[in-house]
Design an enzyme around this catalytic site. Structure first.
Site, PDB file in Angstrom:
ATOM      1  N   HIS A  66       1.937   4.588  -2.881  1.00  0.00           N
ATOM      2  CA  HIS A  66       2.050   6.039  -2.672  1.00  0.00           C
ATOM      3  C   HIS A  66       3.459   6.521  -3.036  1.00  0.00           C
ATOM      4  CE1 HIS A  66      -1.840   6.421  -0.849  1.00  0.00           C
ATOM      5  NE2 HIS A  66      -1.548   5.720   0.222  1.00  0.00           N
ATOM      6  N   HIS A 126       0.832  -1.210   0.000  1.00  0.00           N
ATOM      7  CA  HIS A 126       0.000   0.000   0.000  1.00  0.00           C
ATOM      8  C   HIS A 126       0.870   1.265   0.000  1.00  0.00           C
ATOM      9  CE1 HIS A 126      -3.652   2.353   0.985  1.00  0.00           C
ATOM     10  NE2 HIS A 126      -2.791   3.126   1.642  1.00  0.00           N
ATOM     11  N   GLU A 127       1.798   1.323   0.927  1.00  0.00           N
ATOM     12  CA  GLU A 127       2.639   2.521   1.037  1.00  0.00           C
ATOM     13  C   GLU A 127       3.593   2.652  -0.143  1.00  0.00           C
ATOM     14  OE1 GLU A 127       1.851   4.723   3.066  1.00  0.00           O
ATOM     15  OE2 GLU A 127       0.498   3.518   4.283  1.00  0.00           O
TER      16      GLU A 127
END
Length: 454
Positions: free
Chosen positions: A25, A21-22
């Site tokens: 980003h 997920h990170e």
């Protein structure tokens, strides 16, 4: 050992999902020219830190592993060096900011697609959708379902496995729509069976709703002989041994493993007199099935497995496998279906048509992680895909502090032509924090309630 296995499976799952997920980003932020100062897995005190790259980004593993974050240069969070101002997040155009925020959930969906693609490519062994004889008075009995019916489709959608049938029926049950089963009767004749799902109520969906409908898998006649025992389980505590044959329970003869399972499941927490034929002759033991909560009801479990002849099961199993391109299409479709279903369930929780007891916290997720890992690699990968989808959907909810909350602000910015004021964002952060704390409280309450109930 079981607790350690569960803990390791949970940490691996959580770590992978957070990193993916990170990293979504992080990658898009870098592509948009934004300077990233920290990539952290976990919150709190750093346990491990490395500085890498042209920007000397801090890569951190922190003490509390229940999340993570990517920290970017932003004038709203502190002073920014003049040379870094063009690379500050807040100075990027709104569409770039939207891309950076969306990248996290999108990464979770891509991970789910990749996992399902691997599973469909490698092949998954599942149960054929062959129906057993329904209990009298159930919707299945009223529809004319017979033992041996092979379900070919549900409302026109092809079903290859029992999992497909269960999934299609669950979708229809949420809408209380009738289910039209196309079945192959006696291996020759195609018949249609119409199931009335209107009798299902919200609590039924929290347990095994197929039992309420009268649908069950047909199984070969397996003798009631113990093969495996769970360490510390009720069966082992009662003195049962591998090779023991169950003759009767409370005086009622037991002629198959299915009969044994039905008796055990129907008596959670109750003392049962079990007559056994073992290597040393016949003997009697007292067996107390542990109670396992499921919705408003509970069922019994003794921690014992049967001895099954692989040749006997061959006709009841199917391997679900697809070529690469078709596997990718099916993986994408499955991820989409699961995402939409998650949103529908969340909406029904909000409207009250589905109980908040379905909300699970880290304790339940850890338990499922351990159980799936013990079943094998394929079930664990399927579990990871499901949790990754849930994480992606959750983060897209329009709640301040989540990615979806930021997207809500940016949508308002596009409509009004200027960013949302700091005052509005501060108020939104407080509301978002309150909502998240309430969700966490519900989830932890459900976890504790499940533990106490079982």
């Amino acid at each position: 050992m079981s607790i350690l296995y569960t803990l390791v499976a949970f940490v691996v799952a959580l770590g992978l999902l957070i990193v993916v997920h990170e990293f979504g980003h992080y990658v898009v932020a870098r592509l948009c020219g934004v300077k990233v100062t920290r990539f952290s897995v976990g919150f709190g005190r750093p346990l491990w830190v490395r500085r890498l790259g042209r920007d000397q980004t801090e890569w951190v593993v922190a003490a509390v592993p229940l999340g993570g974050y990517v920290k970017m240069v932003d004038e709203r969070e502190g002073p920014v060096a003049p040379s870094d101002l063009p690379r500050a997040f807040n100075r990027q155009g709104v569409w770039r900011r939207i891309a950076i925020v969306c990248a996290g959930p999108v990464a979770n969906f891509l991970l789910a697609i990749a996992l399902y693609w691997v599973l469909f490519l490698a092949g998954i062994q599942e149960a054929k959708p062959i129906l057993g004889a329904p209990d009298p008075g159930t919707p299945a009995a009223a529809a004319g379902v017979k033992r041996g019916d092979l379900v070919r489709s549900v409302n026109g959608e092809s079903t290859t496995s029992w999992g497909d049938v269960r999934w299609r029926l669950l979708e229809l049950a949420l809408e209380r729509n009738d289910a039209r089963l196309e079945v192959l009767e006696d291996g020759r004749t195609i018949r249609s069976r119409t199931l009335d799902l209107a009798s299902l109520e919200a609590p039924d969906l929290e347990s095994d709703f197929l039992v309420k409908l009268g649908l069950r898998l047909d199984r070969p006649l397996v003798p009631p002989v113990i093969d495996t025992l769970t360490a510390g389980g009720p069966a082992e505590k009662a003195g049962l041994l591998p090779g023991d044959r169950i003759l009767s329970i409370d005086g009622d003869p037991v002629d198959s493993w299915s009969a044994l399972v039905r008796k055990v499941r129907a008596n959670p927490g109750q003392s049962l007199r079990v007559r056994i034929q073992g290597a040393a002759g016949e003997r009697q033991v007292t067996l107390v099935p542990e109670s396992v909560a499921r919705g408003d009801s509970a069922y019994g479990r003794i921690g014992a497995g049967s001895r099954i002849d692989p040749d006997l099961m061959r006709d009841y199993l199917v391997e679900v496998r697809y070529p690469p391109v078709e596997a990718l299409g099916r993986a994408t479709a499955k991820t989409w279906e699961m995402s939409v279903f998650s949103l529908r369930m969340l909406w029904r929780m909000v409207t009250g048509s589905v109980s908040w007891r379905n909300l699970s916290g880290p304790v339940t997720i850890a338990d499922y992680a351990g159980q799936s890992a013990q079943l094998g690699l394929a079930p664990y990968l399927a579990f990871l895909a499901l949790i990754s989808i849930s994480l992606g959907v959750l983060n897209l909810l329009p709640i301040p502090m989540l990615d979806g909350g930021h997207l809500m602000y940016y949508s308002v910015e596009i409509l009004k032509g200027s960013p949302v004021s700091d005052r509005v964002m501060e108020l939104g952060q407080r509301i978002g924090l309150t909502l998240l704390l309430c969700l966490m409280a519900f989830a932890f309450y459900n976890d504790i309630n499940r533990l106490l109930s079982s």
